[in-house]
Design a protein around this motif. Structure first.
Motif, PDB file in Angstrom:
ATOM      1  N   THR A  32      -3.949  47.691  -7.403  1.00 53.05           N
ATOM      2  CA  THR A  32      -5.173  46.993  -7.790  1.00 53.05           C
ATOM      3  C   THR A  32      -5.183  45.605  -7.184  1.00 53.05           C
ATOM      4  O   THR A  32      -4.200  44.872  -7.287  1.00 53.05           O
ATOM      5  N   LEU A  35      -7.770  50.223  -6.221  1.00 51.61           N
ATOM      6  CA  LEU A  35      -8.967  49.564  -6.762  1.00 51.61           C
ATOM      7  C   LEU A  35      -9.029  48.137  -6.243  1.00 51.61           C
ATOM      8  O   LEU A  35      -8.062  47.395  -6.334  1.00 51.61           O
ATOM      9  N   HIS A  56     -11.400  44.900  -6.854  1.00 53.71           N
ATOM     10  CA  HIS A  56     -12.452  44.390  -7.739  1.00 53.71           C
ATOM     11  C   HIS A  56     -12.711  42.925  -7.406  1.00 53.71           C
ATOM     12  O   HIS A  56     -11.860  42.066  -7.629  1.00 53.71           O
ATOM     13  N   GLU A  98     -11.661  52.775  -4.971  1.00 48.76           N
ATOM     14  CA  GLU A  98     -12.843  52.222  -5.635  1.00 48.76           C
ATOM     15  C   GLU A  98     -12.949  50.739  -5.316  1.00 48.76           C
ATOM     16  O   GLU A  98     -11.962  50.006  -5.407  1.00 48.76           O
ATOM     17  N   LEU A 108     -14.157  50.567 -15.627  1.00 52.16           N
ATOM     18  CA  LEU A 108     -13.454  49.646 -14.740  1.00 52.16           C
ATOM     19  C   LEU A 108     -13.909  48.202 -14.929  1.00 52.16           C
ATOM     20  O   LEU A 108     -13.424  47.305 -14.242  1.00 52.16           O
TER      21      LEU A 108
END
Lengths: 251, 301
Positions: free
Chosen positions: A82, A101, A103, A127, A218
């Motif tokens: 992440t 991920l 973000h 993602e 999420l």
């Protein structure tokens, strides 16, 4: 969840290439080894440790703080773990990422999750969430994976998208889905239907609800209004088989 | 050792159960009506592997915030004896009862199970080339275009080793007393997760024994030792005063779930008019899982 936290020590003086930050093995990097990774500020080679203070323990999470709007290639080729960014990011964020991920709590530049020059495929998995706006060609040539943009997206969103999904909660710029193959573009705001798309129907596909639940899980700021209603489906791009779709939220 | 709960005798015997392969389906729909329709059809004619090839039941109803797509839903447990049977039965059932039902979608309720059975990846061919897959949260789903809109189904489903055939028998003074006790037991078990009661309304009136006196081809026939009407002509297991027997069969994810359900169900069934609680077994030689009634009820009041 353990990992390292990088805090930008001073505003970036020039465009900066941070694509080496998440190169192979980053998840096992100590603060010292990560600090030694190369970055290019303009044409000048530096190391990560000259731009960021680094704290924490090695792990599968990397957190970046600072205004990184001039930092490009953040999360390039990300394959696992992440990566969280608190601040704006530059062009090529998540370029060619294949897993994990990413973000971004901020805005992103052009070519979000796109392809490296000369490569046919952009993002192939994982993602990528951007809470703010994104620039042009977000999700260009995406092959697999999910891209979600909380604000507006620029022109040519998902250009040449092979598969995968781009969710834009806000508006989409011109020529969304140009040369689209099988990918899905889901738009909560406004978008001009491109010439190569034909309207199919208005319906309530469960897959959108499934995706929305995942995004909420999420921590993506999905507008409450979009968690209901129907979606207008347009198929395209006609020149590339019309197997892709543009789903437009209708109140 | 004698044991009584509110006057009802708990026999010193055990229920004999079998290892089964289990899947959990999460079916969602636009409204509770259509989730129920799909679930009832999917779990219909699935009482016993003896004649139905599978056993299935509604595990529990799911609120929108418990389902993958935020709609109302239902959790179904689906069980077979052989590992290879599970994909066949699921493809048949999901394809004929959930795919066909308006507004439904079908998700895997055992996402962490390492053994996977392909379901959506087989059903996708119904899409005749117009189907599309979508990866969400690392899981692949298939979108099948249908006349109503679109059917969404998980590519594969988790498979676990579960247990089928946990049971207890309610030996009562009258048919009314047996039925009331069985209904009370079903109502008590109904809220529990991880178990299903695959028979009609959760209750079996036709418990069976292995084989048949008359036919070599029948694998099961009436459990004459517990039939009140045969008391005078067979070696009856029924105590005096018993005129009706009903059985609850309980399938579950694991032994703990079945034990809990049996304990709660038996406790609810111990009421006026119920003479004895017994259980069905085959002498302990067929099924590896034994649920001893008195041991299970050890903590009951």
């Amino acid at each position: 969840m353990s990992g390292l936290t990088l805090t930008l020590t001073a505003p970036l003086a020039a465009d900066t290439d941070l694509s080496a930050l998440t190169a192979d093995g980053w998840a096992s990097s100590t603060a010292a080894t990560l600090a030694a990774r190369p970055v290019f500020v303009g044409r000048v080679r530096h190391v990560v440790g000259e731009l960021f203070t680094i704290s924490g323990e090695p792990g599968d999470t990397l957190v970046l703080h600072g205004d990184l709007a001039r930092a490009h290639g953040i999360g390039a080729r990300l394959a696992l773990g992440t990566l969280v960014v608190h601040g704006d990011v530059g062009n090529g964020t998540g370029i060619a990422m294949s897993g994990g991920l990413l973000h971004v709590h901020g805005n992103a530049g052009d070519n979000l999750a796109g392809a490296f020059p000369g490569e046919k495929r952009g993002m192939t998995g994982g993602e990528l969430l951007v809470t703010g706006n994104a620039g042009d060609e977000s999700g260009a040539a995406v092959r697999r994976g999910t891209i979600a943009i909380g604000g507006n997206a620029g022109a040519r969103t998902c250009r040449g998208g092979i598969a995968g999904t781009v969710y834009v909660a806000g508006d989409c710029g011109a020529d969304a889905g140009l040369f689209l193959k099988r990918a899905s573009i889901i738009v909560g705001g406004r978008v001009a239907i491109p010439a190569g798309f034909r309207e199919a129907c208005t319906y309530d596909p469960a897959v959108v609800r499934l995706l929305q639940r995942r995004l909420l899980h999420l921590g993506f700021p999905l507008p409450a209004a979009q968690r209901g209603g129907s979606w207008r489906r347009c198929s395209g791009d006609a020149g590339d088989g019309a197997l892709g779709e543009l789903l437009l939220w209708t109140s | 050792m004698s044991m009584r709960i509110r006057g009802t005798e708990i026999e010193a015997t055990f229920a004999e159960a079998f290892t089964m392969r289990i899947a959990r389906l999460i079916v969602t729909a636009r409204s509770e009506r259509w989730a129920r329709e799909a679930a009832l059809k999917c779990t219909g004619f699935a009482t016993s592997v003896i004649g139905c090839k599978c056993e299935a039941g509604i595990e529990r109803w799911l609120a929108p915030d418990e389902t993958p797509d935020g709609r109302v839903g239902v959790s179904i447990l689906f069980m077979v004896m052989a590992k290879d049977d599970l994909p066949k039965r699921l493809i048949e059932r999901v394809g004929q009862t959930i795919l066909t039902c308006p507004t439904t979608a079908c998700y895997d309720g055992l996402p962490d199970a390492p053994d996977r059975v392909k379901v959506g990846s087989a059903l996708r061919f119904f899409g005749d080339g117009f189907q599309a897959s979508k990866m969400v949260g690392g899981k692949r789903y298939w979108r099948l275009p249908v006349m109503e809109g679109e059917f969404l189904v998980a590519e594969d489903f988790g498979m676990l080793k579960g247990i089928g055939g946990g049971n207890f028998l309610i030996l009562a003074e009258s048919p009314d007393a047996a039925l009331e006790a069985a209904e009370a037991a079903v109502d008590a078990i109904d809220p529990l997760a991880n178990v299903i009661l695959p028979f009609p309304g959760g209750v079996v009136r036709s418990g069976s024994k292995v084989g048949s006196r008359r036919s070599k081809t029948m694998i099961a026939s009436t459990n004459d030792a517990f039939c009140p009407s045969l008391r005078a002509v067979t070696k009856s297991e029924l105590p005096d005063g018993v005129n009706s027997v009903l059985e609850l069969v309980i399938n579950g994810i694991d032994a703990a779930a079945i034990s809990t359900a049996m304990k709660i169900g038996i406790d609810a069934a111990c009421r006026p008019g119920v003479v004895r609680i017994s259980a069905g077994n085959y002498g302990g030689k067929l099924g590896p899982h034994h649920f001893h009634l008195q041991q299970i009820m050890g903590g009951a009041a």
